[in-house]
Write a protein that holds these residues in place. Sequence first.
Motif, mmCIF file in Angstrom:
data_model
loop_
_atom_site.group_PDB
_atom_site.id
_atom_site.type_symbol
_atom_site.label_atom_id
_atom_site.label_comp_id
_atom_site.label_asym_id
_atom_site.label_seq_id
_atom_site.Cartn_x
_atom_site.Cartn_y
_atom_site.Cartn_z
ATOM 1 N N VAL A 294 11.752 12.038 1.951
ATOM 2 C CA VAL A 294 13.043 12.680 1.683
ATOM 3 C C VAL A 294 12.824 14.085 1.125
ATOM 4 N N ILE B 295 21.715 5.143 0.389
ATOM 5 C CA ILE B 295 21.165 4.128 1.285
ATOM 6 C C ILE B 295 20.279 3.145 0.516
ATOM 7 N N ILE C 14 9.213 6.882 0.107
ATOM 8 C CA ILE C 14 10.575 7.358 0.391
ATOM 9 C C ILE C 14 10.786 8.739 -0.206
ATOM 10 N N TYR D 98 22.196 11.384 0.134
ATOM 11 C CA TYR D 98 22.429 10.401 1.186
ATOM 12 C C TYR D 98 21.447 9.244 1.067
ATOM 13 N N TRP D 99 20.161 9.544 0.922
ATOM 14 C CA TRP D 99 19.165 8.476 0.920
ATOM 15 C C TRP D 99 19.168 7.683 -0.381
ATOM 16 N N ILE E 62 12.204 6.394 7.246
ATOM 17 C CA ILE E 62 12.806 6.242 5.909
ATOM 18 C C ILE E 62 13.715 5.032 5.870
ATOM 19 N N LYS E 63 14.433 4.787 6.953
ATOM 20 C CA LYS E 63 15.339 3.634 6.994
ATOM 21 C C LYS E 63 14.562 2.337 6.793
ATOM 22 N N THR F 161 13.405 2.093 3.161
ATOM 23 C CA THR F 161 14.472 1.735 2.211
ATOM 24 C C THR F 161 14.819 0.255 2.297
#
Length: 269
Positions: free
Chosen positions: A248, A87, A244, A83-84, A33-34, A37
């Motif tokens: 998530v 981000i 994403i 949270y995401w 996911i990081k 993003t």
Amino acid sequence: MSTEHLTRHSRSAPPAAVLASKVPEVTLYFWIIKVLTTGMGETASDYLAHLFGPVPAVGLGGVALVASLALQFAVRRYVAWIYWTAIVMVSVFGTMAADVLHVGLGVPYVISTPLFLIALCAVFAVWYASERTLSIHSIRTRRREAFYWATVLATFALGTAAGDLSATVGLGYLGSAVLYAVAIAVPAIAHKWGSLNAVAAFWTAYVITRPLGASVADWMALSHARGGLGFGLGPVTASWTVAIVGFVGYLALSRRDVQNDSPGTVEPV
């Protein structure tokens, strides 16, 4: 109620200033996911700048960033979608910050990259001087949470500048993606063989994910004339956003990335 019972109760109840974990457990899903993003933030920033103009886009990104961080700080524990979302907005605005410095103020990437590196080191230095730890497993107070998000913002700005620097010095976007794909394995290998501790390995890899994801997304989105596949900023942004949301959503339902909150020692604010 006896004095002994009161004593036991006071020891087991943490102060209100101490939070449950506010960040996810670092799993394979975290890194996937990081990277997504970072790429989505890169293309979304460019897409918004073309759609609304640079100044309105930066203003819109700034408002969305503040709103998402306000929501993140308001909750008492880690919530995947909150949270995401934060981000993603850090990714979008971090890209805009690096682009404004280069395009708006004319600062070359060869200068902005070390400047953002110095800023990141300064955040780390102040964080460690205040808290004596940089571990993401210690994000259980408001102050540490503030240090964490300042660090995240600095890493995104640094990664954006570094990725654009490597792409413009002859490597191109595909070459940059290959470079950072190799580079991100270095801290993992160094940690496995014992020459790099877990905290340093995490933050090194965290920084590298930014230019890695951004280089891949740019390669997919930009025209053939610029060394890309020509899929377009809008379609790449949309497709990475869908990915994403899928990951998530899975984590929100499965809770596989929720850190175990042990009721042990309470660290000071």
